[in-house]
Each structure stands twice: as structure tokens, then as C-alpha cells.
Design an enzyme around this catalytic site. Sequence first.
Site, PDB file in Angstrom:
ATOM      1  N   GLU A   1      42.148  42.286  35.427  1.00 20.35           N
ATOM      2  CA  GLU A   1      42.703  40.939  35.602  1.00 20.35           C
ATOM      3  C   GLU A   1      43.975  40.696  34.795  1.00 20.35           C
ATOM      4  OE1 GLU A   1      39.568  38.107  34.844  1.00 20.35           O
ATOM      5  OE2 GLU A   1      38.331  38.856  36.480  1.00 20.35           O
TER       6      GLU A   1
ATOM      7  N   GLU B   1      33.795  42.493  40.235  1.00 18.02           N
ATOM      8  CA  GLU B   1      33.087  41.369  39.601  1.00 18.02           C
ATOM      9  C   GLU B   1      32.822  40.293  40.645  1.00 18.02           C
ATOM     10  OE1 GLU B   1      34.842  39.522  36.116  1.00 18.02           O
ATOM     11  OE2 GLU B   1      35.435  41.497  35.329  1.00 18.02           O
TER      12      GLU B   1
HETATM   13  O1  IFM Z   1      33.679  36.777  31.908  1.00 21.56           O
HETATM   14  C1  IFM Z   1      34.783  36.922  32.732  1.00 21.56           C
HETATM   15  C2  IFM Z   1      35.280  38.353  32.714  1.00 21.56           C
HETATM   16  O2  IFM Z   1      35.589  38.778  31.430  1.00 21.56           O
HETATM   17  C3  IFM Z   1      36.517  38.486  33.547  1.00 21.56           C
HETATM   18  N1  IFM Z   1      36.317  37.932  34.875  1.00 21.56           N
HETATM   19  C4  IFM Z   1      35.727  36.644  34.977  1.00 21.56           C
HETATM   20  C5  IFM Z   1      34.458  36.555  34.154  1.00 21.56           C
HETATM   21  C6  IFM Z   1      33.832  35.152  34.280  1.00 21.56           C
HETATM   22  O3  IFM Z   1      34.730  34.181  33.852  1.00 21.56           O
END
Ligand code: IFM
Length: 452
Positions: free
Chosen positions: A169, A354
Site C-alpha cells: 500500500e 487483504e
Molecule cells: O491494518 C491495515 C493493514 O496494515 C493495511 N491494510 C489495511 C488494514 C486495515 O486498515
Amino acid sequence: MPTQPLPSFPPGFRWGVATASYQIEGAVAEDGRKPSIWDTFAATPGKVKNGESGAVACDHYHRWEGDLDLMQRLGVQAYRFSVAWPRVIPEGTGAVNERGLDFYDRLVDGLLARGIEPFATLYHWDLPQPLQDAGGWPWRGIVEPFVAYADAVTRRLGDRVRAYATLNEPWCSAIMGYDFGEHAPGLHDRALALQASHHLLLAHGEALPVMRANAPAAQHGIVLNLNPGYPASDSAADAEAARRFDGFFNRWFLDPVLLGRYPEDLWTGYGDAAPDVHDGDLEAISRPLDFLGVNYYNRTILAADPGELGVRPADGPADAEYTEMGWEVFPQGLTELLLRIHRDYPLPPVYITENGAAYRDEVVDGVVDDPQRVRYLDGHLRALHAAIAQGVDVRGYFAWSLLDNFEWAHGYGKRFGLVHVDYATQARIPKTSATWYADAIARQRAVVGSGA
Ligand code: IFM
């Protein structure tokens, strides 16, 4: 609770869970680890809710074997974790700390011994503090230390790791960290943030050949968080607002990585804030990838606004479900997002690296029942299946997260885990969602096998 089994995913599809170093490990001063920007940020009053930090977190650094056993019991096939740069090269540059690497060495072997494939991310936001002191991501000199770090990790872990992602990210690292100030290092400067985004991508691109040389049989890629923008109404002005948001959030990263150029509309719009880009940078940034990791949680609805930005987020539908983060539950957005990037880009295979939700979970008589999270996962997996059925090459899914953990500026209040963590005792309790996910994986494996 959903009662219908999920449709069958393709053979070889990987079912996984994800975490990140600073969010779970704790042990911030052990075996030679030195502070990262998140240790500094969390120690700054007012930056993290209740003054919390990742100093202990889930104590995974000491409890990793139990956590791997937990994953094995759930039947997950792949585990996405991140490596802490400040454990491996504590000063950011210079000597490699073998004791830091030893931890990940043991972790990887422990995963393989349990039949779980390691998916490693090199940078999930814990930048060694000395590198921030030298200028951080807006400083071009950061690229070389990142490449040296990527070299050290991939040299040691090599092909035992199935897939390496350079960055997690970069939008968050750059924009949340250097523009919105909500993440470390907590700055408010759009130009710095854009320069940071460029150097993050450049570091990614320059590290790739080194990683491939050290781990030729592994897959190499990057993880982007993508957030589709939807117009608040049918008006042309709102459609334009959504397009601008999409540029700011998604295209600014997708275009350089997959097309080798920055989007012209954004470049022009940023004016003097646009980053300094050298000859050859975009060739490096757009080096071929073995996979793109997509993190998807929600969408954003946009309306045109007479203010300086010209755009504002609008309320979501009143009858929609929202998570504890205030994020709308919108599974259809995942299907549409995947179809759209499949259409607009020469896309490598994709992993959903994710996806998950925070809810206000409670332990009642030793049980954590979280039907909302089950609904969230079920809905998004069906949405993912719909995209695959329409031709998008998606190779796996990682639920965020294995454990409740340190949710950055929100501290420990937002629980994303399939497994509940009691932070006072470090007891782990698999929630209903963990059992549901384990059943879903077992069914898939029974129907389609575990694949190659
Ligand atoms: O916890 C975070 C993660 O570190 C990165 N992506 C989003 C998740 C939830 O906010």
C-alpha cells in the site's frame, strides 16, 4: 449466517491469512531491532488512540510457533507476513543484523514444516527511523538502502518464500504519512507525499532484479490498496469527482507500475507538486511483475464540491452495512474493481492480499461470535468468484487478519482478526469467522484439491 457453500474456486487457488510485522510482533527492542518511524510516531502524544503502540502487540515474536499451529489448524495454505526492516538493517543502512533475519528464517521454515506457503512483504510501513531522519521517502537516496535491504532478505530466505511483495500500500505510506499526517511520519505536505510515492515505486522497481536474482523460483510483485470511487448521483459533475478520486487513489499507482507513465490529468493537476522524475525511473518502476496484490476493503462515494479540492466524499446509502471503521460493506465493488483493472491494464495474475472487516467483538462465555464478519467474508468471496468467472486471473485470497492487532493510529480498538486476542493475557480465541473460514477452505480442498 450464510448457509450456502461458496462456489468452487479454480484448482490451485490459495487460501490464506495476512498480518504485518509492527502490528503483531512486539519485541521492538529485541535481538538488535532499532526504532522505526512507527515507534517514534506512536510515542508522540496525540498520534495514536490512547497512546498505544506496537511495543508488545500480539507478542508474536515470542509466540510465533503457537500462531503457526493455529494457522495449521485452520487449514490455511498460505501466510502473508511482513519483514521488519529495522530488525534486518536496524540503522536503515549498513550492517545486516543476522539475529533479525534469524526470526524470519525460523518463521519460514516453521511455515513450510506445516505445509503453509510463505508470502513475504518487504515493506509494510516500519521504516528505520535513521532513514526518516535522512529525509525519508521524499529523499531519493532512500532507494539504495531499500535495494540493499531487499537483497539481504531475499538472499537469506531465497526460494523458500513462494512470493515476495516489495511494498504494501504505497498510497498509505506516501499520502497518509506525508500528506494527511495520520500515519508515521505524520507530515502534511502534498508535494513531499507525491515525491515519496515516486521513490517508493522507484525503490520497488530497482529492487525487483535483485530479488529475482536471489530467489529465481519465487514470484515477485507489489501490493496496492485500491478503492473504487462511485459518483453520488448521475450528474456529470459527480462523475468527474469520482474520476478525480480514482486518479488520486488508484491510477497514480496503477499507471506507473503497469503502464510505465503517470496519468496526464493528475500530473497536470498537481502542477508544482508533481514529483521530480529522472530518465529511466518509469522503465524501472514498470518492470514486469509476476503478480499484483490487491487490497480491497470498501468503496468511496464522491460528489462535486465548490471548495478548493472540487471533490468531497458523500454519505453512503443509509440502509448499507458499515464496519467499525465506518467503511461501507460493498462486495460488488470488488467484482467491479477487478473487471475494471482487467480491462484497463495489462494485468499480471492477481492475489487479493487483504480483505476483511473490524467489528466490535465480544467474548461471551469464552466464545466470540462474529456473524457480521462471516457475512463480510462470504459476500466478498462470492464477489471475487464472480470476477474470476468473468475472466480475471486471481490466484488466491488472504483474509485480513489472522489476529486482532495494532490498527495503526486507531490502536487496539479496531479488531480485524479471525482470531480474538486478549491483550492482557495474549490468549487467542478463534472467532466464529475463523471456524467458518476453516470450513470453507476444507470444502474447497475436498472439491477441487489443493492444486499445484
Ligand atoms: O491494518 C491495515 C493493514 O496494515 C493495511 N491494510 C489495511 C488494514 C486495515 O486498515
